[in-house]
Enzyme design. Structure first.
Site, PDB file in Angstrom:
ATOM      1  N   HIS A  60       0.840  -1.204   0.000  1.00  0.00           N
ATOM      2  CA  HIS A  60       0.000   0.000   0.000  1.00  0.00           C
ATOM      3  C   HIS A  60       0.875   1.255   0.000  1.00  0.00           C
ATOM      4  O   HIS A  60       0.545   2.258  -0.632  1.00  0.00           O
ATOM      5  CB  HIS A  60      -0.910   0.023   1.241  1.00  0.00           C
ATOM      6  CG  HIS A  60      -1.865  -1.128   1.310  1.00  0.00           C
ATOM      7  ND1 HIS A  60      -1.716  -2.172   2.186  1.00  0.00           N
ATOM      8  CD2 HIS A  60      -2.981  -1.401   0.592  1.00  0.00           C
ATOM      9  CE1 HIS A  60      -2.698  -3.034   2.021  1.00  0.00           C
ATOM     10  NE2 HIS A  60      -3.479  -2.602   1.062  1.00  0.00           N
TER      11      HIS A  60
ATOM     12  N   GLN B 157     -17.779  -7.609  -1.085  1.00  0.00           N
ATOM     13  CA  GLN B 157     -16.873  -8.353  -1.959  1.00  0.00           C
ATOM     14  C   GLN B 157     -16.405  -9.671  -1.333  1.00  0.00           C
ATOM     15  O   GLN B 157     -15.526 -10.329  -1.875  1.00  0.00           O
ATOM     16  CB  GLN B 157     -15.696  -7.486  -2.392  1.00  0.00           C
ATOM     17  CG  GLN B 157     -14.721  -7.093  -1.293  1.00  0.00           C
ATOM     18  CD  GLN B 157     -13.708  -6.082  -1.788  1.00  0.00           C
ATOM     19  OE1 GLN B 157     -14.006  -4.903  -1.971  1.00  0.00           O
ATOM     20  NE2 GLN B 157     -12.475  -6.532  -2.028  1.00  0.00           N
TER      21      GLN B 157
ATOM     22  N   GLY C 170      -2.759  -2.032  -7.037  1.00  0.00           N
ATOM     23  CA  GLY C 170      -1.586  -2.900  -7.140  1.00  0.00           C
ATOM     24  C   GLY C 170      -1.767  -3.960  -8.220  1.00  0.00           C
ATOM     25  O   GLY C 170      -2.857  -4.503  -8.397  1.00  0.00           O
ATOM     26  N   GLU C 171      -0.680  -4.263  -8.910  1.00  0.00           N
ATOM     27  CA  GLU C 171      -0.715  -5.359  -9.898  1.00  0.00           C
ATOM     28  C   GLU C 171      -0.811  -6.716  -9.217  1.00  0.00           C
ATOM     29  O   GLU C 171      -1.027  -7.722  -9.870  1.00  0.00           O
ATOM     30  CB  GLU C 171       0.526  -5.303 -10.796  1.00  0.00           C
ATOM     31  CG  GLU C 171       0.476  -4.160 -11.786  1.00  0.00           C
ATOM     32  CD  GLU C 171       1.647  -4.156 -12.752  1.00  0.00           C
ATOM     33  OE1 GLU C 171       2.590  -4.952 -12.551  1.00  0.00           O
ATOM     34  OE2 GLU C 171       1.615  -3.341 -13.689  1.00  0.00           O
TER      35      GLU C 171
ATOM     36  N   ASP D 267      -3.206  -7.735  -7.417  1.00  0.00           N
ATOM     37  CA  ASP D 267      -4.566  -8.175  -7.758  1.00  0.00           C
ATOM     38  C   ASP D 267      -4.787  -7.838  -9.227  1.00  0.00           C
ATOM     39  O   ASP D 267      -5.488  -6.875  -9.563  1.00  0.00           O
ATOM     40  CB  ASP D 267      -5.588  -7.472  -6.863  1.00  0.00           C
ATOM     41  CG  ASP D 267      -5.425  -7.869  -5.407  1.00  0.00           C
ATOM     42  OD1 ASP D 267      -5.653  -9.046  -5.095  1.00  0.00           O
ATOM     43  OD2 ASP D 267      -5.032  -7.028  -4.599  1.00  0.00           O
TER      44      ASP D 267
ATOM     45  N   LEU E 266       3.489  -9.459  -1.154  1.00  0.00           N
ATOM     46  CA  LEU E 266       2.903  -8.864   0.052  1.00  0.00           C
ATOM     47  C   LEU E 266       1.381  -8.901  -0.036  1.00  0.00           C
ATOM     48  O   LEU E 266       0.806  -8.593  -1.068  1.00  0.00           O
ATOM     49  CB  LEU E 266       3.356  -7.411   0.209  1.00  0.00           C
ATOM     50  CG  LEU E 266       4.834  -7.171   0.481  1.00  0.00           C
ATOM     51  CD1 LEU E 266       5.054  -5.724   0.901  1.00  0.00           C
ATOM     52  CD2 LEU E 266       5.360  -8.099   1.568  1.00  0.00           C
TER      53      LEU E 266
ATOM     54  N   SER F 159      -2.220  -8.607   2.819  1.00  0.00           N
ATOM     55  CA  SER F 159      -2.710  -8.476   4.197  1.00  0.00           C
ATOM     56  C   SER F 159      -3.018  -9.854   4.786  1.00  0.00           C
ATOM     57  O   SER F 159      -3.061 -10.022   5.998  1.00  0.00           O
ATOM     58  CB  SER F 159      -3.971  -7.621   4.227  1.00  0.00           C
ATOM     59  OG  SER F 159      -3.727  -6.378   3.628  1.00  0.00           O
TER      60      SER F 159
HETATM   61  O1  PAF Z   1      -7.785  -4.353  -3.191  1.00  0.00           O
HETATM   62  C1  PAF Z   1      -8.497  -4.034  -2.217  1.00  0.00           C
HETATM   63  O2  PAF Z   1      -7.999  -3.825  -1.113  1.00  0.00           O
HETATM   64  C2  PAF Z   1     -10.000  -3.910  -2.391  1.00  0.00           C
HETATM   65  O3  PAF Z   1     -10.485  -4.855  -3.283  1.00  0.00           O
HETATM   66  C3  PAF Z   1     -10.431  -2.487  -2.819  1.00  0.00           C
HETATM   67  C4  PAF Z   1      -9.890  -2.104  -4.179  1.00  0.00           C
HETATM   68  C5  PAF Z   1      -9.972  -1.477  -1.777  1.00  0.00           C
HETATM   69  C6  PAF Z   1     -11.961  -2.424  -2.890  1.00  0.00           C
HETATM   70  O4  PAF Z   1     -12.546  -2.741  -1.669  1.00  0.00           O
END
Ligand code: PAF
Length: 279
Positions: free
Chosen positions: A37, A61, A148-149, A151, A185, A187
């Protein structure tokens, strides 16, 4: 750094930054901030953007309530990291501010990109991501937004969202960050034991194996699967796709491609990806 929770304060604060002639750079997060981040924040600051960081663990999500409950939450450390990263505005909206009508709220359908890979294994996941990102864009009005790439599929979905719905925002993809041992990396890594972490390295090693020499897509898939299984990863997928459309490539394909891997280690779902060459 200003911290806001209410939607009207958030909208007014972002508007205030724009009125002062600043370009607004949005870094959307679900908290549990780490160096990945930080790289998104640094990318925004390098471009001279006023930095707006959002922290919201978006329930819409998560297809699995247990996964949502286990998602790491570190608000005090997040505040410190955002401050140190030079954020101008930190937005921590409540669930009511984001989704006042709860499960009845309008949903953005993320389309065909969202039905593959992570979307296939986590039904509704990308509709939830597209819905929350659309709201973050609508309220913040950013000039640029940083993703970020790591995801990679999410990045493609967000680019499609911005293009299809006409958000006037540049979506910037930031290269993923790795620990020195190669683990991407995330979470979620804090939930791995030492031996789980050793197994998890199977994902990045699989990508190194795929990138180690040009081969047909099916051979690269096989290479990755073997490395992951040997490491003890329960493989969800090991794919080689077109970098823009995410369509799986067949053995006639030649040129730049993206390798995507996902798997479970100790019940923790991990993903990783890297550029590769097929031919
Ligand atoms: O990548 C994330 O942390 C989440 O999917 C995001 C983009 C903040 C949406 O909740």
């Amino acid at each position: 750094m200003r911290v806001v929770k209410r939607l009207d304060e958030w909208r007014a604060a972002a508007e205030g930054l724009r009125r002062r002639g600043r370009t607004v750079g949005l870094v959307p997060t679900m908290g549990a901030l780490h160096a990945g981040h930080r790289a998104l924040c640094d990318a925004a600051r390098e471009r001279g953007d006023a930095l707006v960081v959002t922290l919201f663990v978006n329930p819409r999500q998560f297809d699995d309530p247990a996964d949502l409950a286990r998602y790491p939450r570190t608000p005090a450390a997040d505040l410190a990291l955002a401050l140190e990263a030079g954020a101008d505005l930190l937005v921590e909206p409540t669930g009511d501010a984001m989704w006042p009508r709860g499960a009845q709220s309008v949903t953005v359908s993320a389309g065909d990109l969202a039905r593959r890979f992570e979307g296939r294994d986590r039904p509704g996941h990308f509709d939830g991501v597209a819905s929350v990102v659309a709201k973050l864009f609508a309220v913040t009005g950013p000039c640029r937004a940083y993703f970020g790439e790591k995801d990679y599929q999410q990045l493609c979905v967000v680019r499609a969202l911005a293009g299809d719905l006409g958000f006037d925002v540049e979506v910037v993809g930031v290269p993923l960050q790795r620990d020195p041992d190669g683990l991407a990396l995330s979470s979620r890594n804090v939930r791995l034991s030492a031996s789980g972490r050793a197994s998890a390295l199977g994902l990045s090693r699989a990508l190194v194996a795929a990138a180690s020499g040009v081969a047909a897509a099916s051979a690269l898939r096989e290479r990755m699967r073997v490395v992951m299984e040997d490491a003890g990863v329960e493989v969800a997928y090991a794919e080689v796709v077109d970098p823009a459309t995410l369509a799986p490539l067949d053995d006639d394909a030649a040129g730049p491609a993206r390798a995507l891997v996902a798997g479970l280690v100790e019940g923790v779902r991990l993903i990783d990806n890297a550029p590769v060459e097929v031919g």
